[in-house]
Each structure stands twice: as structure tokens, then as C-alpha cells.
Motif scaffolding. Structure first.
Motif, mmCIF file in Angstrom:
data_model
loop_
_atom_site.group_PDB
_atom_site.id
_atom_site.type_symbol
_atom_site.label_atom_id
_atom_site.label_comp_id
_atom_site.label_asym_id
_atom_site.label_seq_id
_atom_site.Cartn_x
_atom_site.Cartn_y
_atom_site.Cartn_z
ATOM 1 N N LEU A 136 0.824 -1.205 0.000
ATOM 2 C CA LEU A 136 0.000 0.000 0.000
ATOM 3 C C LEU A 136 0.859 1.256 0.000
ATOM 4 O O LEU A 136 0.560 2.232 -0.703
ATOM 5 N N ALA A 137 1.942 1.245 0.770
ATOM 6 C CA ALA A 137 2.831 2.415 0.825
ATOM 7 C C ALA A 137 3.444 2.699 -0.541
ATOM 8 O O ALA A 137 3.473 3.851 -1.002
ATOM 9 N N ILE A 138 3.928 1.667 -1.214
ATOM 10 C CA ILE A 138 4.559 1.864 -2.520
ATOM 11 C C ILE A 138 3.522 2.283 -3.561
ATOM 12 O O ILE A 138 3.771 3.182 -4.375
ATOM 13 N N GLY A 139 2.343 1.662 -3.525
ATOM 14 C CA GLY A 139 1.322 1.991 -4.513
ATOM 15 C C GLY A 139 0.779 3.391 -4.367
ATOM 16 O O GLY A 139 0.761 4.174 -5.332
ATOM 17 N N ARG A 140 0.370 3.755 -3.143
ATOM 18 C CA ARG A 140 -0.296 5.044 -2.945
ATOM 19 C C ARG A 140 0.691 6.196 -2.841
ATOM 20 O O ARG A 140 0.518 7.225 -3.485
ATOM 21 N N ASN A 141 1.714 6.015 -2.020
ATOM 22 C CA ASN A 141 2.594 7.143 -1.711
ATOM 23 C C ASN A 141 3.884 7.167 -2.523
ATOM 24 O O ASN A 141 4.772 7.981 -2.258
ATOM 25 N N CYS A 142 3.979 6.276 -3.485
ATOM 26 C CA CYS A 142 5.115 6.313 -4.402
ATOM 27 C C CYS A 142 4.602 6.405 -5.835
ATOM 28 O O CYS A 142 4.747 7.434 -6.485
ATOM 29 N N LEU A 143 3.974 5.364 -6.333
ATOM 30 C CA LEU A 143 3.546 5.349 -7.733
ATOM 31 C C LEU A 143 2.536 6.449 -8.037
ATOM 32 O O LEU A 143 2.660 7.165 -9.043
ATOM 33 N N ILE A 144 1.539 6.610 -7.172
ATOM 34 C CA ILE A 144 0.491 7.597 -7.448
ATOM 35 C C ILE A 144 1.017 9.017 -7.302
ATOM 36 O O ILE A 144 0.770 9.870 -8.158
ATOM 37 N N VAL A 145 1.774 9.299 -6.243
ATOM 38 C CA VAL A 145 2.235 10.676 -6.044
ATOM 39 C C VAL A 145 3.264 11.085 -7.092
ATOM 40 O O VAL A 145 3.453 12.275 -7.359
#
Length: 426
Positions: A348-357
Motif C-alpha cells: 500500500l505504501a509503494i502503490g499510494r505514496n510512491c507510484l500515485i504521487v
């Protein structure tokens, strides 16, 4: 010692808003964790596993419409609000556009639901149950969580949701007295969602003085275009995260739905802290894109969840007996399902706060697509080889799918948003 205390105070001051947001969301999520623990034993005893499973089944259908109405705005609109938080005219444009699109999608959803209920005989027999379950969609239509999150005022999200859930909690024990009262469960849930949504709208338009203005079609299409990949990813996510209830109800029965729901509720106790942390830091990551900060926060989350999972495993039989008497078969599924939070804390951290941002919505969406295809292939294999009649099959498939999703995100994130920071080394 004084210097150490001063450093702590200085760091706390720099992250004051983040700490406040984390505290408010933590209070809400703690209550969200306690609410099912309070209502579940009561509802299982009053309604029975079969009827309760049917209620959960209808609510699972309603959540698909919630995804359509949300249309990914919880992330896309939050990001826009965060960027233009000091521009009143731009905020009015964003809010007006989002609400207009949501209303259109809400009307479309209720039309689709009427069609489905009238076409499927088993749904037609429980028409009121499915219609009352749809009332939860008032939360997606009315409550501007994306606005409060974007301006980093999580206290409104917490206070309003607490009011709505307390109303639901009180009315459940007052109104639901017999198995025949099962229709009140989704109806009361919808009443709470509606009241919370109205309060949120009141604060948004009256207190914050945001103005609703009819927007040109070009603006609406622009916001639809920005949010479409996120909606697509959420829709794809729902395949692997919510289809289990549909498949379990179809292949095994409503009692097994109740068992699976109990296991998921216990697992959610560990997913909530993960979501709190990622939600609280999302506006900061959207502005600063500080990967070192994200890695530190995620490592802390992983250690915290690991300790909690280890401790709770010791008490699973007692917890199951207390929450769902007569559902002892939920012990093993729950033990296995608790592996998932250890995977999701990183995913979740990589998906939301890395890829999306970092604006990699296409890569993010492709990951969701690949993950859902893996899920459907595994489900298809289970059906073909005769394993679909076992609840543990669906639990194991869930864990494998989460693991595949994490591996994909780690591989692509290393080349996209590490900013010369290795995702596994601080």
C-alpha cells in the motif's frame, strides 16, 4: 538530555499537522475497529449465520456502486485540493466538478441496481435488502472526505464519522431484536451515512464558504480524465478484494460468507493502522515526494504490525469464540489471513505514496490489472480442479495475489520513484 528533548520538540513542531492528522485518523480507526467487535456477536446471535451472511452479501454488492460513485476522487481530488488549498476560486471549481460527477454516477448506479434486482430472481426475492444496502452509497455521494483530507483537516473526517457510526451503533441495539429485523441493519447503516454526509456538506459550503458553481463540460471531462485511471485501478482492485464474498456465497453458502467476513474483520484490525499512516502522510508525499521519509514510516509500520500479528495469533481461538460463537471453523482461515497485513504494509505504501504521487497512474493501473488477472486465473484453476468447495482455497488465493502485487510494485517502483533511494535500504 535537554538537547535530546529539544530535538524531539523541534521535529514534532515541523510535523505538527501530520501528527494531528495521524491522531484524528487513529481515533476514528480505533472506533472503526471496535464497532464490528461490538455489533458482530449481537447480530450473529440475533440473525443467525445464514441471514447475517445474506446481509453481508448484499452489502458487498453495494460496495461496487460505492467504487463507481467515488470514481477515484479520494485520491485525485485530494491531490488537487492539496495543491490549490489556498486558492478559493480553484477550490470551488474542484468541489463543484467532483459533486456534479458524483451525482451523475449516483443516479446511474441506482438505475443499474434496479435493473439487476429485477432481472435476477434471487435478488428480486430480497429487493428491499439490496435497495437498503445501497443507502451506504450516500457516504460516497455526500461526504467530502477528499476535501478534508486535501486541506489536512482530518478532525472533521473523524468527528463526523464518529457521529454517524454512533447513531448506527445505538439504533442497532434498539431496533434489531429478531431475525425478521435483518432489513434494518443496512437501512440504519445508510441513515448514519446520510447524516454524516449532510454534516460534511454543511461544513464545506457554509463554514468553509466554498461556492457551488455549474461547471462547463470541458472542466467535468478534465476531472473525469484525471480520475479515470484511479477509478479503473479501484475497480480492478475490487475484483480481488471483494469478489471473494461473491464467489464464496455462490460456491459454498451464506454461512461460509459469515465465517469469511469474521476472518476479514479481524484482519482489518491490522489493515486499519496501515491505512491510517498512509492516509496521513499522503498530502505530505504529494507535495514533497520524500522517499526517505516514506521508507522510514513504512519500516515503522511493518515492525508495529509484525508484533501485533504475532501477539494476536496466541488468542485467535478465544477471539473467535467470543465474537462468533458457533463459527469455530473461522480459526484457521483467520490465522492464514493475518499474513496479508505484513504484505500490504509495503504494498500500500509503494502503490499510494510512491507510484500515485509520482504520477505513474498507468503503471499503477497495469499492476492492478495484472494482479486481478492472476486472481481470476487462480479462481478459475480452483474451479476446474475442484478446490472451489473449500474456504481455505479462497484464503490462500488472497495471500498469493497480495504477494504478487507487492513484487510487481517493488520492481517497478525502483525505476520510477526512488530518487536515488533504494526501496529496501535507508
Amino acid at each position: 538530555m535537554n538537547k535530546h528533548i529539544s530535538n524531539i520538540k523541534e521535529k514534532a513542531g515541523r510535523h505538527k499537522t501530520l501528527i494531528q492528522n495521524f491522531s484524528y485518523l487513529s481515533a476514528l480507526q480505533i472506533f472503526n475497529m471496535l464497532l464490528p467487535l461490538i455489533t458482530y456477536p449481537y447480530l450473529i446471535r440475533i440473525l443467525g449465520a445464514e441471514v447475517y451472511g445474506l446481509v453481508i452479501y448484499s452489502q458487498a454488492i453495494a460496495t461496487y456502486f460505492c467504487i463507481l460513485i467515488d470514481f477515484g476522487f479520494r485520491l485525485s481530488a485530494t491531490k488537487e485540493i492539496s495543491i490549490y488549498r489556498h486558492d478559493r476560486n480553484k477550490l470551488s471549481e474542484i468541489v463543484s466538478s467532483v459533486y456534479t460527477i458524483k451525482l451523475i454516477l449516483w443516479l446511474l448506479s441506482i438505475g443499474i441496481l434496479f435493473g439487476i434486482v429485477n432481472l435476477i430472481p434471487s435478488f428480486r426475492d430480497e429487493k428491499l435488502l439490496f435497495l437498503f444496502s445501497f443507502a451506504i452509497c450516500f457516504n460516497e455521494l455526500l461526504f467530502p472526505q477528499w476535501y478534508f483530507q486535501g486541506v489536512e483537516r482530518m478532525k472533521y473526517i473523524t468527528i463526523i464519522n464518529l457521529i454517524a457510526r454512533l447513531i448506527f451503533l445505538a439504533l442497532i441495539f434498539i431496533v434489531v431484536k429478531d431475525r425478521a429485523d435483518y432489513l434494518y441493519v443496512p437501512l440504519l447503516n445508510g441513515v448514519g451515512a446520510f447524516i454524516g454526509g449532510v454534516i460534511g456538506v454543511f461544513i464545506l459550503f457554509l463554514k468553509d464558504q466554498i461556492r457551488f458553481r455549474f461547471q462547463p463540460l470541458s472542466n467535468l471531462f478534465w476531472y473525469i480524465k484525471q480520475s479515470l485511471p484511479l477509478f479503473g485501478s479501484n475497480a480492478i482492485i475490487s475484483i480481488k478484494d471483494r469478489f471473494n464474498i461473491i464467489f464464496i456465497g455462490a460456491f459454498l453458502g451464506m454461512k461460509e460468507v459469515a465465517i469469511y467476513d469474521l476472518a476479514v474483520k479481524i484482519m482489518s484490525l491490522f489493515m486499519q493502522p496501515i491505512d491510517i499512516i498512509n492516509t496521513a502522510i499522503y498530502p505530505k508525499m504529494a507535495r514533497e515526494k520524500d522517499m526517505k521519509f516514506l521508507i522510514r514510516a513504512t519500516k515503522f509500520s511493518f515492525v508495529f504490525i509484525l508484533v501485533l500479528v504475532f501477539v494476536i495469533q496466541l488468542f485467535i481461538p478465544s477471539i473467535i469464540e467470543f465474537l462468533g460463537k458457533g463459527l469455530e471453523n473461522a480459526v484457521t482461515p483467520t490465522r492464514l489471513l493475518l499474513i496479508s497485513p505484513l504484505i500490504m504494509v509495503w504494498s500500500l505504501a509503494i502503490g499510494r505514496n510512491c507510484l500515485i504521487v509520482f504520477g505513474e497512474l498507468r503503471v499503477f493501473t497495469l499492476g492492478m490489472l495484472y494482479t486481478s488477472l492472476v486472481y481470476l486465473v487462480l479462481i478459475g484453476g480452483a474451479v476446474v480442479f475442484g478446490f472451489s468447495n473449500y474456504l481455505l482455497t479462497f484464503i490462500i488465493i488472497t495471500i498469493l495475489v497480495y504477494l504478487f502485487e507487492l513484487i510487481y510494485r517493488v520492481l517497478v517502483a525502483k525505476n520510477i520513484c526512488n530518487n536515488d533511494v533504494n526501496l529496501t535500504n535507508d
